[in-house]
Motif scaffolding. Structure first.
Motif, PDB file in Angstrom:
ATOM      1  N   ALA A 167      -4.320   1.872  -6.923  1.00  0.00           N
ATOM      2  CA  ALA A 167      -4.276   0.767  -7.886  1.00  0.00           C
ATOM      3  C   ALA A 167      -3.447  -0.365  -7.292  1.00  0.00           C
ATOM      4  O   ALA A 167      -2.264  -0.540  -7.592  1.00  0.00           O
ATOM      5  CB  ALA A 167      -3.691   1.236  -9.209  1.00  0.00           C
ATOM      6  N   VAL A 168      -4.075  -1.126  -6.404  1.00  0.00           N
ATOM      7  CA  VAL A 168      -3.427  -2.239  -5.707  1.00  0.00           C
ATOM      8  C   VAL A 168      -4.299  -3.478  -5.854  1.00  0.00           C
ATOM      9  O   VAL A 168      -5.512  -3.405  -5.679  1.00  0.00           O
ATOM     10  CB  VAL A 168      -3.246  -1.947  -4.198  1.00  0.00           C
ATOM     11  CG1 VAL A 168      -2.694  -3.151  -3.468  1.00  0.00           C
ATOM     12  CG2 VAL A 168      -2.359  -0.748  -3.979  1.00  0.00           C
ATOM     13  N   VAL A 169      -3.665  -4.599  -6.157  1.00  0.00           N
ATOM     14  CA  VAL A 169      -4.357  -5.880  -6.106  1.00  0.00           C
ATOM     15  C   VAL A 169      -3.473  -6.857  -5.348  1.00  0.00           C
ATOM     16  O   VAL A 169      -2.244  -6.756  -5.370  1.00  0.00           O
ATOM     17  CB  VAL A 169      -4.709  -6.446  -7.505  1.00  0.00           C
ATOM     18  CG1 VAL A 169      -5.730  -5.585  -8.199  1.00  0.00           C
ATOM     19  CG2 VAL A 169      -3.478  -6.624  -8.358  1.00  0.00           C
ATOM     20  N   PHE A 170      -4.097  -7.771  -4.661  1.00  0.00           N
ATOM     21  CA  PHE A 170      -3.376  -8.804  -3.930  1.00  0.00           C
ATOM     22  C   PHE A 170      -3.714 -10.152  -4.551  1.00  0.00           C
ATOM     23  O   PHE A 170      -4.865 -10.412  -4.898  1.00  0.00           O
ATOM     24  CB  PHE A 170      -3.754  -8.777  -2.448  1.00  0.00           C
ATOM     25  CG  PHE A 170      -3.282  -7.542  -1.752  1.00  0.00           C
ATOM     26  CD1 PHE A 170      -1.965  -7.426  -1.344  1.00  0.00           C
ATOM     27  CD2 PHE A 170      -4.148  -6.486  -1.514  1.00  0.00           C
ATOM     28  CE1 PHE A 170      -1.520  -6.279  -0.697  1.00  0.00           C
ATOM     29  CE2 PHE A 170      -3.710  -5.336  -0.864  1.00  0.00           C
ATOM     30  CZ  PHE A 170      -2.389  -5.243  -0.466  1.00  0.00           C
ATOM     31  N   VAL A 171      -2.692 -10.990  -4.663  1.00  0.00           N
ATOM     32  CA  VAL A 171      -2.832 -12.284  -5.314  1.00  0.00           C
ATOM     33  C   VAL A 171      -2.259 -13.363  -4.403  1.00  0.00           C
ATOM     34  O   VAL A 171      -1.160 -13.197  -3.852  1.00  0.00           O
ATOM     35  CB  VAL A 171      -2.078 -12.296  -6.662  1.00  0.00           C
ATOM     36  CG1 VAL A 171      -2.195 -13.639  -7.342  1.00  0.00           C
ATOM     37  CG2 VAL A 171      -2.590 -11.182  -7.573  1.00  0.00           C
ATOM     38  N   THR A 172      -2.991 -14.454  -4.282  1.00  0.00           N
ATOM     39  CA  THR A 172      -2.514 -15.594  -3.513  1.00  0.00           C
ATOM     40  C   THR A 172      -1.733 -16.518  -4.437  1.00  0.00           C
ATOM     41  O   THR A 172      -2.307 -17.094  -5.369  1.00  0.00           O
ATOM     42  CB  THR A 172      -3.698 -16.363  -2.889  1.00  0.00           C
ATOM     43  OG1 THR A 172      -4.481 -15.461  -2.120  1.00  0.00           O
ATOM     44  CG2 THR A 172      -3.200 -17.496  -2.004  1.00  0.00           C
ATOM     45  N   LEU A 216       0.332   0.031 -11.394  1.00  0.00           N
ATOM     46  CA  LEU A 216      -0.439  -1.010 -10.740  1.00  0.00           C
ATOM     47  C   LEU A 216       0.518  -1.732  -9.811  1.00  0.00           C
ATOM     48  O   LEU A 216       1.578  -2.191 -10.250  1.00  0.00           O
ATOM     49  CB  LEU A 216      -1.003  -2.005 -11.763  1.00  0.00           C
ATOM     50  CG  LEU A 216      -1.652  -3.267 -11.184  1.00  0.00           C
ATOM     51  CD1 LEU A 216      -2.919  -2.910 -10.401  1.00  0.00           C
ATOM     52  CD2 LEU A 216      -1.941  -4.269 -12.290  1.00  0.00           C
ATOM     53  N   VAL A 217       0.181  -1.811  -8.540  1.00  0.00           N
ATOM     54  CA  VAL A 217       1.033  -2.486  -7.564  1.00  0.00           C
ATOM     55  C   VAL A 217       0.348  -3.782  -7.146  1.00  0.00           C
ATOM     56  O   VAL A 217      -0.807  -3.771  -6.725  1.00  0.00           O
ATOM     57  CB  VAL A 217       1.323  -1.592  -6.336  1.00  0.00           C
ATOM     58  CG1 VAL A 217       2.240  -2.317  -5.361  1.00  0.00           C
ATOM     59  CG2 VAL A 217       1.947  -0.271  -6.780  1.00  0.00           C
ATOM     60  N   VAL A 218       1.084  -4.881  -7.290  1.00  0.00           N
ATOM     61  CA  VAL A 218       0.549  -6.204  -6.994  1.00  0.00           C
ATOM     62  C   VAL A 218       1.260  -6.761  -5.774  1.00  0.00           C
ATOM     63  O   VAL A 218       2.490  -6.814  -5.745  1.00  0.00           O
ATOM     64  CB  VAL A 218       0.740  -7.159  -8.189  1.00  0.00           C
ATOM     65  CG1 VAL A 218       0.199  -8.549  -7.853  1.00  0.00           C
ATOM     66  CG2 VAL A 218       0.077  -6.604  -9.442  1.00  0.00           C
ATOM     67  N   GLY A 219       0.500  -7.145  -4.765  1.00  0.00           N
ATOM     68  CA  GLY A 219       1.041  -7.832  -3.599  1.00  0.00           C
ATOM     69  C   GLY A 219       0.839  -9.325  -3.795  1.00  0.00           C
ATOM     70  O   GLY A 219      -0.276  -9.778  -4.038  1.00  0.00           O
ATOM     71  N   LEU A 220       1.923 -10.079  -3.719  1.00  0.00           N
ATOM     72  CA  LEU A 220       1.889 -11.517  -3.969  1.00  0.00           C
ATOM     73  C   LEU A 220       2.354 -12.251  -2.722  1.00  0.00           C
ATOM     74  O   LEU A 220       3.427 -11.948  -2.198  1.00  0.00           O
ATOM     75  CB  LEU A 220       2.826 -11.821  -5.145  1.00  0.00           C
ATOM     76  CG  LEU A 220       3.012 -13.259  -5.562  1.00  0.00           C
ATOM     77  CD1 LEU A 220       1.791 -13.730  -6.322  1.00  0.00           C
ATOM     78  CD2 LEU A 220       4.239 -13.379  -6.447  1.00  0.00           C
ATOM     79  N   ASP A 221       1.544 -13.174  -2.227  1.00  0.00           N
ATOM     80  CA  ASP A 221       1.936 -13.950  -1.051  1.00  0.00           C
ATOM     81  C   ASP A 221       1.174 -15.263  -1.043  1.00  0.00           C
ATOM     82  O   ASP A 221       0.044 -15.343  -1.542  1.00  0.00           O
ATOM     83  CB  ASP A 221       1.651 -13.176   0.237  1.00  0.00           C
ATOM     84  CG  ASP A 221       2.524 -13.639   1.392  1.00  0.00           C
ATOM     85  OD1 ASP A 221       3.374 -12.846   1.834  1.00  0.00           O
ATOM     86  OD2 ASP A 221       2.355 -14.784   1.858  1.00  0.00           O
ATOM     87  N   ALA A 222       1.798 -16.279  -0.479  1.00  0.00           N
ATOM     88  CA  ALA A 222       1.155 -17.588  -0.364  1.00  0.00           C
ATOM     89  C   ALA A 222       0.032 -17.562   0.660  1.00  0.00           C
ATOM     90  O   ALA A 222      -0.900 -18.360   0.594  1.00  0.00           O
ATOM     91  CB  ALA A 222       2.189 -18.649   0.007  1.00  0.00           C
ATOM     92  N   VAL A 268       0.834  -1.204   0.000  1.00  0.00           N
ATOM     93  CA  VAL A 268       0.000   0.000   0.000  1.00  0.00           C
ATOM     94  C   VAL A 268       0.871   1.258   0.000  1.00  0.00           C
ATOM     95  O   VAL A 268       0.605   2.201  -0.752  1.00  0.00           O
ATOM     96  CB  VAL A 268      -0.988  -0.015   1.186  1.00  0.00           C
ATOM     97  CG1 VAL A 268      -1.701   1.323   1.343  1.00  0.00           C
ATOM     98  CG2 VAL A 268      -1.997  -1.140   1.006  1.00  0.00           C
ATOM     99  N   ARG A 269       1.916   1.288   0.809  1.00  0.00           N
ATOM    100  CA  ARG A 269       2.804   2.472   0.827  1.00  0.00           C
ATOM    101  C   ARG A 269       3.459   2.678  -0.534  1.00  0.00           C
ATOM    102  O   ARG A 269       3.622   3.818  -0.996  1.00  0.00           O
ATOM    103  CB  ARG A 269       3.858   2.324   1.920  1.00  0.00           C
ATOM    104  CG  ARG A 269       3.303   2.549   3.308  1.00  0.00           C
ATOM    105  CD  ARG A 269       4.401   2.690   4.355  1.00  0.00           C
ATOM    106  NE  ARG A 269       5.275   1.543   4.415  1.00  0.00           N
ATOM    107  CZ  ARG A 269       5.131   0.498   5.234  1.00  0.00           C
ATOM    108  NH1 ARG A 269       4.095   0.462   6.061  1.00  0.00           N
ATOM    109  NH2 ARG A 269       5.982  -0.490   5.225  1.00  0.00           N
ATOM    110  N   TRP A 270       3.829   1.594  -1.173  1.00  0.00           N
ATOM    111  CA  TRP A 270       4.440   1.673  -2.500  1.00  0.00           C
ATOM    112  C   TRP A 270       3.446   2.256  -3.502  1.00  0.00           C
ATOM    113  O   TRP A 270       3.803   3.103  -4.324  1.00  0.00           O
ATOM    114  CB  TRP A 270       4.886   0.281  -2.907  1.00  0.00           C
ATOM    115  CG  TRP A 270       5.946   0.199  -3.951  1.00  0.00           C
ATOM    116  CD1 TRP A 270       6.695   1.211  -4.469  1.00  0.00           C
ATOM    117  CD2 TRP A 270       6.392  -0.989  -4.603  1.00  0.00           C
ATOM    118  NE1 TRP A 270       7.578   0.725  -5.399  1.00  0.00           N
ATOM    119  CE2 TRP A 270       7.401  -0.621  -5.502  1.00  0.00           C
ATOM    120  CE3 TRP A 270       6.026  -2.326  -4.512  1.00  0.00           C
ATOM    121  CZ2 TRP A 270       8.069  -1.540  -6.304  1.00  0.00           C
ATOM    122  CZ3 TRP A 270       6.690  -3.236  -5.300  1.00  0.00           C
ATOM    123  CH2 TRP A 270       7.700  -2.854  -6.183  1.00  0.00           C
ATOM    124  N   ALA A 271       2.204   1.818  -3.435  1.00  0.00           N
ATOM    125  CA  ALA A 271       1.170   2.348  -4.339  1.00  0.00           C
ATOM    126  C   ALA A 271       0.930   3.833  -4.100  1.00  0.00           C
ATOM    127  O   ALA A 271       0.650   4.585  -5.041  1.00  0.00           O
ATOM    128  CB  ALA A 271      -0.122   1.553  -4.171  1.00  0.00           C
TER     129      ALA A 271
END
Length: 130
Positions: A65-70, A41-47, A31-34
């Motif tokens: 513009a943030v999305v999170f992906v599992t 577009l900033v994507v957060g990726l984590d298991a 979020v801070r990066w965005a």
């Protein structure tokens, strides 16, 4: 919000620069990066993406513009491969830490494979046990 693969592909296709925070944890860095990069577009990726409630709410409130992906780092989503202008890995642990330090070449290869030509990788690792 966490998004399925097809929605991620649409978001990436429509985006200018794509930045990915690999091993994003609770999403605060994402979020801070965005906030600093409203052009991207900033994507957060984590298991493990069950700890993202506050970050998702903050991103929505600020209309970022943030999305999170599992996904695990060694098998990132196809739409991100070769598309990211910047890759961040902040305070990794487990297999991601092993990969960034070169002990697991499959993980390192997958993380580096996210980068577009000329992409940068910024990694911050802890040198002491927590």
């Amino acid at each position: 919000m966490t998004v399925p693969a097809e929605r991620l592909a649409e978001a990436v296709a429509a985006a200018g620069p794509v930045l990915v925070d690999v091993g994003c944890g609770d999403g605060r860095h994402t979020v801070r990066w965005a906030e600093r990069r409203p052009d991207a577009l900033v994507v957060g990726l984590d298991a493990e993406t069950t700890r993202l409630d506050r970050s998702v709410a903050a991103a929505r409130k600020r209309k970022l513009a943030v999305v999170f992906v599992t996904a695990v780092a060694e098998h990132p989503p196809e739409p991100l491969r070769g598309r990211c202008a910047e890759i961040a890995v902040v305070m990794p642990w487990g297999s991601l830490l092993d990969g960034i330090l070169g002990a697991d070449p499959d993980v390192l290869r997958a993380v580096l494979g996210l980068g577009a030509p000329g992409a940068t990788l910024d990694a911050v690792v802890n040198v002491r046990p927590w």
